[in-house]
Write a protein that holds these residues in place. Structure first.
Motif, PDB file in Angstrom:
ATOM      1  N   GLN A  43      -2.786   2.572 -10.136  1.00  0.00           N
ATOM      2  CA  GLN A  43      -1.630   3.098  -9.410  1.00  0.00           C
ATOM      3  C   GLN A  43      -0.919   4.185 -10.227  1.00  0.00           C
ATOM      4  N   HIS A  46      -2.259   7.648  -9.481  1.00  0.00           N
ATOM      5  CA  HIS A  46      -1.893   8.234  -8.193  1.00  0.00           C
ATOM      6  C   HIS A  46      -0.478   8.788  -8.174  1.00  0.00           C
ATOM      7  N   GLY A  47       0.233   8.699  -9.257  1.00  0.00           N
ATOM      8  CA  GLY A  47       1.565   9.294  -9.331  1.00  0.00           C
ATOM      9  C   GLY A  47       2.663   8.262  -9.482  1.00  0.00           C
ATOM     10  N   ALA A  48       3.850   8.777  -9.716  1.00  0.00           N
ATOM     11  CA  ALA A  48       5.009   7.917  -9.983  1.00  0.00           C
ATOM     12  C   ALA A  48       5.399   7.094  -8.767  1.00  0.00           C
ATOM     13  N   ALA A  49       5.265   7.663  -7.555  1.00  0.00           N
ATOM     14  CA  ALA A  49       5.673   6.934  -6.350  1.00  0.00           C
ATOM     15  C   ALA A  49       4.797   5.692  -6.139  1.00  0.00           C
TER      16      ALA A  49
END
Length: 120
Positions: A43, A46-49
């Motif tokens: 996760q 896939h980026g901070a969000a």
């Protein structure tokens, strides 16, 4: 037709059988946990969000209970492995029941310490 051995039930009632079973089942539980762990680590890619969404999920009480279970599984498996090493390579082979007690006691203590840290 296979004949039933008369000592099967006696062997399953021995504490060493239960130590063997706990060690195997904890190893299986840890192996089943690995894909979830790799997914959680993924996760972050896939980026901070996506990572924040997972961290919100990890803050739920059911997830905390699962983390506690993981710590108990890890400590059971660790102490079961240490017990096996001591039995295989140690000089005192008559202390098998004592090593079982130490392994289960360590796992229980580790689980309690972790559970207390969740509520602190």
């Amino acid at each position: 037709m296979t004949a039933k051995r008369s000592n099967d039930q006696r062997a399953r009632a021995h504490p060493a059988y239960w130590a063997f079973l706990l060690h195997r089942l904890s190893g299986l539980g840890l192996a089943l946990f690995l894909p979830l762990h790799f997914w959680a680590l993924g996760q972050a890619i896939h980026g901070a969000a996506a990572l924040d969404g997972f961290l919100r999920l990890a803050d739920q009480p059911l997830f905390k209970l699962a983390e506690w279970g993981l710590v108990v599984l890890l400590s059971l498996h660790l102490m079961g492995g240490v017990r096996l090493l001591l039995i295989e390579f140690g000089q005192a082979s008559g202390l098998r029941k004592n090593w079982i007690s130490v392994a289960v006691g360590f796992a229980a203590a580790a689980g309690l310490v972790f559970a207390l840290s969740l509520w602190a």
